[in-house]
Design an enzyme around this catalytic site. Structure first.
Site, PDB file in Angstrom:
ATOM      1  N   ASP A  50     -73.285  29.916  89.762  1.00  0.00           N
ATOM      2  CA  ASP A  50     -73.365  28.470  89.533  1.00  0.00           C
ATOM      3  C   ASP A  50     -72.876  28.078  88.135  1.00  0.00           C
ATOM      4  O   ASP A  50     -72.885  28.895  87.212  1.00  0.00           O
ATOM      5  CB  ASP A  50     -74.824  28.001  89.659  1.00  0.00           C
ATOM      6  CG  ASP A  50     -75.284  27.942  91.105  1.00  0.00           C
ATOM      7  OD1 ASP A  50     -74.587  28.476  91.988  1.00  0.00           O
ATOM      8  OD2 ASP A  50     -76.357  27.354  91.348  1.00  0.00           O
ATOM      9  N   HIS A 197     -75.293  33.042  87.414  1.00  0.00           N
ATOM     10  CA  HIS A 197     -74.501  32.025  86.713  1.00  0.00           C
ATOM     11  C   HIS A 197     -73.339  32.706  86.005  1.00  0.00           C
ATOM     12  O   HIS A 197     -73.520  33.784  85.438  1.00  0.00           O
ATOM     13  CB  HIS A 197     -75.370  31.281  85.698  1.00  0.00           C
ATOM     14  CG  HIS A 197     -76.459  30.476  86.331  1.00  0.00           C
ATOM     15  ND1 HIS A 197     -77.638  31.026  86.762  1.00  0.00           N
ATOM     16  CD2 HIS A 197     -76.511  29.156  86.647  1.00  0.00           C
ATOM     17  CE1 HIS A 197     -78.398  30.075  87.316  1.00  0.00           C
ATOM     18  NE2 HIS A 197     -77.739  28.926  87.258  1.00  0.00           N
TER      19      HIS A 197
HETATM   20 ZN    ZN Z   1     -76.555  24.647  88.142  1.00  0.00          ZN
END
Ligand code: ZN
Length: 235
Positions: A50, A197
């Site tokens: 993400d 991430h």
């Molecule tokens: Zn996010």
């Protein structure tokens, strides 16, 4: 205070707790159906990244994925994609899937009204379409938070929401990276959707150690498109 008042208060508290849990947990399915895990019979997992693209960390993660020959899913932030279109093109060219993670990913996103939420989702979709020529179907709400307005906007946009079954908490910088790795591996299960991430100094390290461990344990890695058998793009 009368007994009926007490009962009324208790029921109210339970309702509030359930609604709060529904908002905070992507797996609750209260406001929005989210795809959170694949089949339990297949020894495969999906790696999802993400908040990119990040000009430094995303290429590092892509290099690791290429070395291991695996494909992942990237939930991109529209305004970052607009700033680094060549990275978006590289992600797609290397066989990974891109999804919508709103246009600005602001902390107040869950508090926005319906129109603004719809605008965030639409703008990110338009940016990604302009860069890749395709409209992403997968959506992941920032922070995994859902509410009735987000649910309505996502349904109207015809998107498929992807949650996760393993949250790495990899962005918590005070946690040693070895602890993050152990957390993910400790929760590993067939059909896991792992939330990572590609914007942290440790992102590439974590990806590499994870792929190493997954290989040793006989797991393969899939995109969410393959895992859920849903086309990643509308056109
Ligand atoms: Zn996010």
């Amino acid at each position: 205070m009368s007994v009926s008042t007490l009962i009324f208060l208790a029921v109210g508290l339970v309702v509030i707790a359930v609604l709060a849990w529904g908002s905070a947990s992507i797996r609750s399915d209260l406001y929005l159906h989210a795809l959170c895990r694949g089949g339990r019979n297949e020894r495969s997992v999906a790696l999802t990244f993400d908040d990119g693209p990040d000009p430094v960390r995303t290429p590092e993660v892509l290099d690791v994925l290429a070395r291991y020959g695996v494909r992942a899913t990237f939930f991109l932030v529209g305004e970052k994609a607009a700033a680094y279109p060549e990275l978006v093109r590289r992600i797609v060219a290397e066989g990974h899937v891109v999804g919508n993670h709103t246009h600005t990913h602001k902390g107040f996103f869950p508090l926005y009204g319906s129109r603004r939420i719809a605008g965030e989702i639409r703008s990110a979709g338009e940016v990604l379409h302009a860069i890749t020529g395709r409209r992403p179907r997968f959506f992941r709400p920032p922070f995994g938070v859902t509410n009735p307005a987000i649910g309505r906007s996502v349904r109207r946009a015809g998107l498929a929401t992807v949650g996760w079954s393993i949250r790495s908490l990899d962005t918590v910088t005070r946690t040693p990276r070895e602890t993050v790795l152990a957390r993910v591996l400790g929760k590993l299960h067939p059909g896991a959707v792992i939330l990572l991430h590609d914007r942290c100094p440790r992102s590439a390290w974590l990806t590499e150690r994870l792929l190493e461990a997954l290989g040793k344990r006989g797991y393969s890695v899939n995109t969410v498109e393959r895992m859920f058998d849903i086309d990643a793009y509308e056109d």
